[in-house]
Design a protein around this motif. Structure first.
Motif, PDB file in Angstrom:
ATOM      1  N   MET A   2       0.844  -1.170   0.000  1.00  0.00           N
ATOM      2  CA  MET A   2       0.000   0.000   0.000  1.00  0.00           C
ATOM      3  C   MET A   2       0.895   1.240   0.000  1.00  0.00           C
ATOM      4  O   MET A   2       1.738   1.404   0.878  1.00  0.00           O
ATOM      5  N   PRO A   3       0.737   2.100  -0.974  1.00  0.00           N
ATOM      6  CA  PRO A   3       1.598   3.284  -1.065  1.00  0.00           C
ATOM      7  C   PRO A   3       1.304   4.293   0.050  1.00  0.00           C
ATOM      8  O   PRO A   3       0.188   4.401   0.540  1.00  0.00           O
ATOM      9  N   ILE A   4       2.344   5.016   0.426  1.00  0.00           N
ATOM     10  CA  ILE A   4       2.223   6.057   1.450  1.00  0.00           C
ATOM     11  C   ILE A   4       1.669   7.314   0.786  1.00  0.00           C
ATOM     12  O   ILE A   4       2.138   7.724  -0.270  1.00  0.00           O
ATOM     13  N   ASP A   5       0.683   7.938   1.421  1.00  0.00           N
ATOM     14  CA  ASP A   5       0.172   9.197   0.891  1.00  0.00           C
ATOM     15  C   ASP A   5       0.369  10.316   1.920  1.00  0.00           C
ATOM     16  O   ASP A   5       0.896  10.087   3.001  1.00  0.00           O
ATOM     17  N   ASP A   6      -0.051  11.502   1.559  1.00  0.00           N
ATOM     18  CA  ASP A   6       0.151  12.658   2.433  1.00  0.00           C
ATOM     19  C   ASP A   6      -0.587  12.519   3.760  1.00  0.00           C
ATOM     20  O   ASP A   6      -0.118  12.999   4.790  1.00  0.00           O
TER      21      ASP A   6
END
Length: 89
Positions: A1-5
């Motif tokens: 799962m990609p890291i977001d702001d």
């Protein structure tokens, strides 16, 4: 799962609360790690004793959120309280 702001903002908030608890409670064993705010990626890439200490700072931050009533446990995850939920408590 990609890291977001949002992930970064939540980590920074939790870390700041944990670092503040380290300073206020004079937890000298964690002073070195809590003095600077790592990025979320640096936190994830840490290992050994540094990772153990960083986890403790994050745990302190989460404890502060719980103590302030800012999160509520839902299964395994913790979610911020909505304004509606806060009003009904």
């Amino acid at each position: 799962m990609p890291i977001d702001d949002t992930d970064r903002a939540l980590f920074n908030h939790v870390w700041a609360l944990g670092a503040k608890a380290v300073k206020e409670n004079r937890i000298s064993a964690l002073n070195d790690v809590a003095i600077e705010t790592p990025t979320l990626e640096q936190y994830q890439d840490a290992f050994g004793q540094r990772m153990t200490d960083m986890i403790k700072v994050v745990q302190l931050g989460i404890s502060q959120l719980r103590g302030n009533g800012q999160i509520v446990e839902v299964g395994v995850t913790s979610l911020p309280l909505s304004p509606r939920r806060t009003a009904s408590l």
